[in-house]
Structures are given as structure tokens and as C-alpha cells.
Design a protein around this motif. Structure first.
Motif, PDB file in Angstrom:
ATOM      1  N   GLU A 102       0.832  -1.206   0.000  1.00 19.96           N
ATOM      2  CA  GLU A 102       0.000   0.000   0.000  1.00 19.96           C
ATOM      3  C   GLU A 102       0.865   1.255   0.000  1.00 19.96           C
ATOM      4  N   ILE A 103       1.959   1.236   0.777  1.00 19.25           N
ATOM      5  CA  ILE A 103       2.863   2.388   0.810  1.00 19.25           C
ATOM      6  C   ILE A 103       3.549   2.559  -0.530  1.00 19.25           C
ATOM      7  N   VAL A 104       4.033   1.470  -1.124  1.00 20.78           N
ATOM      8  CA  VAL A 104       4.701   1.552  -2.427  1.00 20.78           C
ATOM      9  C   VAL A 104       3.725   2.025  -3.498  1.00 20.78           C
ATOM     10  N   ASP A 105       2.478   1.559  -3.442  1.00 22.71           N
ATOM     11  CA  ASP A 105       1.482   2.010  -4.415  1.00 22.71           C
ATOM     12  C   ASP A 105       1.213   3.504  -4.285  1.00 22.71           C
ATOM     13  N   ALA A 106       1.259   4.011  -3.058  1.00 23.56           N
ATOM     14  CA  ALA A 106       1.010   5.439  -2.832  1.00 23.56           C
ATOM     15  C   ALA A 106       2.229   6.297  -3.137  1.00 23.56           C
ATOM     16  N   HIS A 107       3.436   5.720  -3.020  1.00 23.88           N
ATOM     17  CA  HIS A 107       4.672   6.479  -3.221  1.00 23.88           C
ATOM     18  C   HIS A 107       5.638   5.687  -4.105  1.00 23.88           C
ATOM     19  N   PRO A 108       5.231   5.373  -5.351  1.00 22.75           N
ATOM     20  CA  PRO A 108       6.088   4.534  -6.196  1.00 22.75           C
ATOM     21  C   PRO A 108       7.411   5.186  -6.547  1.00 22.75           C
TER      22      PRO A 108
ATOM     23  N   LEU B 128      13.739  -7.673  -8.716  1.00 24.83           N
ATOM     24  CA  LEU B 128      13.588  -7.150 -10.071  1.00 24.83           C
ATOM     25  C   LEU B 128      12.116  -6.993 -10.427  1.00 24.83           C
ATOM     26  N   GLY B 129      11.298  -7.966 -10.000  1.00 23.25           N
ATOM     27  CA  GLY B 129       9.869  -7.896 -10.279  1.00 23.25           C
ATOM     28  C   GLY B 129       9.190  -6.749  -9.556  1.00 23.25           C
ATOM     29  N   LEU B 130       9.579  -6.493  -8.306  1.00 23.63           N
ATOM     30  CA  LEU B 130       9.023  -5.363  -7.562  1.00 23.63           C
ATOM     31  C   LEU B 130       9.376  -4.046  -8.232  1.00 23.63           C
ATOM     32  N   TYR B 131      10.593  -3.942  -8.719  1.00 23.78           N
ATOM     33  CA  TYR B 131      11.031  -2.736  -9.427  1.00 23.78           C
ATOM     34  C   TYR B 131      10.232  -2.564 -10.719  1.00 23.78           C
ATOM     35  N   GLY B 132      10.103  -3.638 -11.495  1.00 27.76           N
ATOM     36  CA  GLY B 132       9.356  -3.562 -12.742  1.00 27.76           C
ATOM     37  C   GLY B 132       7.904  -3.173 -12.524  1.00 27.76           C
ATOM     38  N   ALA B 133       7.270  -3.722 -11.469  1.00 26.15           N
ATOM     39  CA  ALA B 133       5.881  -3.384 -11.172  1.00 26.15           C
ATOM     40  C   ALA B 133       5.738  -1.906 -10.816  1.00 26.15           C
ATOM     41  N   ALA B 134       6.709  -1.370 -10.069  1.00 23.01           N
ATOM     42  CA  ALA B 134       6.666   0.053  -9.721  1.00 23.01           C
ATOM     43  C   ALA B 134       6.835   0.918 -10.965  1.00 23.01           C
ATOM     44  N   LEU B 135       7.726   0.504 -11.886  1.00 19.79           N
ATOM     45  CA  LEU B 135       7.887   1.247 -13.140  1.00 19.79           C
ATOM     46  C   LEU B 135       6.597   1.220 -13.957  1.00 19.79           C
TER      47      LEU B 135
ATOM     48  N   ALA C  39       3.643   1.084 -12.823  1.00 18.10           N
ATOM     49  CA  ALA C  39       2.655   1.932 -12.158  1.00 18.10           C
ATOM     50  C   ALA C  39       2.808   3.404 -12.512  1.00 18.10           C
ATOM     51  N   VAL C  40       4.024   3.825 -12.850  1.00 20.42           N
ATOM     52  CA  VAL C  40       4.253   5.240 -13.172  1.00 20.42           C
ATOM     53  C   VAL C  40       4.420   5.472 -14.676  1.00 20.42           C
ATOM     54  N   GLY C  41       4.217   4.428 -15.477  1.00 18.96           N
ATOM     55  CA  GLY C  41       4.244   4.589 -16.920  1.00 18.96           C
ATOM     56  C   GLY C  41       5.622   4.607 -17.546  1.00 18.96           C
TER      57      GLY C  41
ATOM     58  N   VAL D 263      17.488  -4.497 -15.265  1.00 19.33           N
ATOM     59  CA  VAL D 263      16.304  -3.849 -15.817  1.00 19.33           C
ATOM     60  C   VAL D 263      16.782  -2.534 -16.421  1.00 19.33           C
ATOM     61  N   SER D 264      16.538  -2.378 -17.701  1.00 23.46           N
ATOM     62  CA  SER D 264      17.034  -1.219 -18.445  1.00 23.46           C
ATOM     63  C   SER D 264      15.881  -0.304 -18.827  1.00 23.46           C
ATOM     64  N   VAL D 265      16.068   0.990 -18.635  1.00 20.77           N
ATOM     65  CA  VAL D 265      15.129   2.016 -19.102  1.00 20.77           C
ATOM     66  C   VAL D 265      15.883   2.873 -20.100  1.00 20.77           C
ATOM     67  N   ALA D 266      15.469   2.803 -21.364  1.00 16.62           N
ATOM     68  CA  ALA D 266      16.239   3.470 -22.415  1.00 16.62           C
ATOM     69  C   ALA D 266      15.404   4.380 -23.313  1.00 16.62           C
ATOM     70  N   ARG D 267      14.087   4.183 -23.381  1.00 19.03           N
ATOM     71  CA  ARG D 267      13.276   5.015 -24.266  1.00 19.03           C
ATOM     72  C   ARG D 267      13.282   6.457 -23.775  1.00 19.03           C
ATOM     73  N   ARG D 268      13.310   7.387 -24.726  1.00 17.53           N
ATOM     74  CA  ARG D 268      13.528   8.798 -24.381  1.00 17.53           C
ATOM     75  C   ARG D 268      12.494   9.321 -23.397  1.00 17.53           C
ATOM     76  N   ASP D 269      11.207   9.056 -23.638  1.00 15.51           N
ATOM     77  CA  ASP D 269      10.164   9.568 -22.743  1.00 15.51           C
ATOM     78  C   ASP D 269      10.296   8.984 -21.342  1.00 15.51           C
ATOM     79  N   SER D 270      10.639   7.715 -21.265  1.00 14.85           N
ATOM     80  CA  SER D 270      10.775   7.073 -19.956  1.00 14.85           C
ATOM     81  C   SER D 270      12.001   7.585 -19.211  1.00 14.85           C
ATOM     82  N   VAL D 271      13.097   7.795 -19.930  1.00 20.42           N
ATOM     83  CA  VAL D 271      14.290   8.364 -19.301  1.00 20.42           C
ATOM     84  C   VAL D 271      13.990   9.761 -18.773  1.00 20.42           C
ATOM     85  N   ALA D 272      13.211  10.539 -19.531  1.00 15.12           N
ATOM     86  CA  ALA D 272      12.844  11.888 -19.087  1.00 15.12           C
ATOM     87  C   ALA D 272      12.035  11.823 -17.788  1.00 15.12           C
ATOM     88  N   LEU D 273      11.134  10.853 -17.680  1.00 17.76           N
ATOM     89  CA  LEU D 273      10.372  10.684 -16.440  1.00 17.76           C
ATOM     90  C   LEU D 273      11.298  10.328 -15.283  1.00 17.76           C
ATOM     91  N   MET D 274      12.232   9.434 -15.537  1.00 14.11           N
ATOM     92  CA  MET D 274      13.181   9.042 -14.498  1.00 14.11           C
ATOM     93  C   MET D 274      14.047  10.223 -14.081  1.00 14.11           C
TER      94      MET D 274
END
Length: 256
Positions: A160-166, A211-218, A220-222, A237-248
């Protein structure tokens, strides 16, 4: 002669595994005084009701801070049993990132404001350490053995905390076992080689559950992501797409 806070800090060094001689040399306090404090340790410790031991159990009021600390713990943290039923929470922070050490100490103080926090230097890193009987209540993932060799799952109240503060949870994981790097490549444009640079985020952990917990949190935030493997095992776990990197970059950013 010595204030309560200095006594608590000295005793936390003992709980972190330092010898009586080492603590005496580090603090300048005599061995006999430290030994006497240790014999009377319980009256010197402030007691704060544990939110998980309360009836009914509740969750930490500093929920965002807890989500960040949970990410740090799952990445580079551990709990170690100490004498008298006390547990030491240790988070390994690389000395290359002094801002991370400061953030780690601050978030531990936010969760347990009445407990001393100390920094124990190790080769290439600093162990940010705090002792309490109730750390296992806040981190029920604690168990014998390495994290990647046993099941890691969040309790419903943690989820519940992770869902509220991903983003706080993601930031804690990246600050422990992740990084932001800049890759580059060259392409021929108009007959001339041209260099292109592009940032990406990596999170590296041997535990498929983490890794699965991290992926699920990602998710959740798109943020779009993919898993790279070392042999047959998931590894990054790699995040490489431009829009996703900008969010990160907006919510996490590089370590400092």
C-alpha cells in the motif's frame, strides 16, 4: 559529563560491531565509562512504540520516507542481530556518492527519530547504521540467507505504501543497486561519422523477486523497461526510451 545523545551514539557503535577499544579511541571516552553505560543500556535508550507492534498495527507516518528506505534496504541493506534482542540496520552507501550517504541518514532519522544513526567507514563505502529492537517489524523481509536465494515479497501494508509512493520506492532502488549512465554510438551522416549520446537507467540485482518489484513500480508510473539477462538469469532492468528516461530524470536523477 556526557549528554544522552553522545551516550546513545557511542552505544550504537558497540551495537554496530566495534570493539570497546575501537569505540574508546574513536570517541575519546574511557573504556570504563563505556562499559558502565553498556551495563545500564536499557535506561539510556528512549522507547518509542513500534507502529507494527501497536494494537491495531499501523504504518509509518513518514510513508514516502519509508518507501525510499525500503528501496535502499532491498538493494544494499541488511539487518544484523545484536545482543539484548537489538537489530542493527546497515545500508551500504558508496563513498563516491556523498549525497546518497546524507539522504540515507536523513531518511533513517525520519523513520526512527529517537534512535542514533552512525556512519561506519568500510573499504570504498560507508555503512549507515542504526539500532532498534523493531527494525524486523518494519522490514519483515529479513531472514537468514542472501536475498536472491530466498523469496522476497512485500506485506500488504508495505505494498500500500509503495502504491502510494512509487517514485520514492524507485528512487531508493536506483540509489542502491541502480545507476544513470550515458551511452554513445556513431553513425555516418553525409559521409562523416557523427557521435550520438543517449542516457539510460540500469537496475542490477540477482533477485528475480526484487527485479519484479522494481518492474511493477515502473509499470505503475508509466515507465517502459526491459530485462537483460546474464546467461539464462535475469540480471538488469534497463530504461532506455527517451520519454521514460525523461520521467526518471524528473523523479529520480543521477546519484550525487
Amino acid at each position: 559529563m556526557y549528554g544522552l545523545e553522545r551516550r546513545k551514539l557511542t552505544l550504537s557503535l558497540l551495537d554496530a560491531g566495534h570493539s570497546l577499544n575501537a569505540v574508546s579511541k574513536r570517541t575519546g571516552i574511557s573504556r570504563s565509562a563505556i562499559r558502565d553505560w553498556r551495563m545500564r543500556v536499557e535506561p539510556l535508550r528512549r522507547t518509542t512504540e513500534c507502529v507494527r507492534c501497536a494494537t491495531p498495527p499501523t504504518v509509518p507516518r513518514q510513508a514516502s520516507a519509508y518507501a525510499y528506505l525500503l528501496g535502499l534496504y532491498l538493494g544494499d541493506g541488511c539487518l544484523s542481530a545484536q545482543p539484548r534482542g537489538v537489530f542493527a540496520l546497515r545500508i551500504a552507501c558508496a563513498d563516491s556518492w556523498p549525497g546518497l550517504i546524507e539522504s540515507c541518514e536523513a531518511v533513517i532519522r525520519a523513520i526512527h527519530p529517537d534512535n542514533a544513526v552512525c556512519r561506519v567507514p568500510k573499504a570504498g563505502c560507508t555503512m549507515v547504521t542504526s539500532t532498534s529492537k523493531h527494525w524486523p517489524c518494519l522490514f519483515p523481509q529479513h531472514a537468514p540467507g542472501k536475498k536472491h536465494e530466498r523469496r522476497i515479497a512485500l506485506e500488504p501494508w508495505q505494498q500500500e505504501i509503495v502504491d502510494a509512493h512509487p517514485w520514492a520506492f524507485i528512487r531508493g532502488l536506483i540509489h542502491s543497486d541502480g545507476c544513470r549512465i550515458t551511452n554513445w554510438t556513431t553513425r555516418i551522416v553525409g559521409g562523416e561519422p557523427k557521435r550520438y549520446e543517449y542516457p539510460r537507467y540500469f537496475f542490477t540485482n540477482k533477485s528475480e523477486d526484487i527485479l519484479g518489484l522494481y518492474g511493477a513500480a515502473l509499470d505503475a508510473v508509466g515507465v517502459e523497461w526491459k530485462v537483460t539477462r546474464r546467461g539464462k538469469d535475469p540480471y538488469n532492468v534497463s530504461v532506455a526510451r527517451r520519454d521514460s528516461v525523461a520521467l526518471m530524470d524528473l523523479h529520480v536523477g543521477p546519484k550525487h
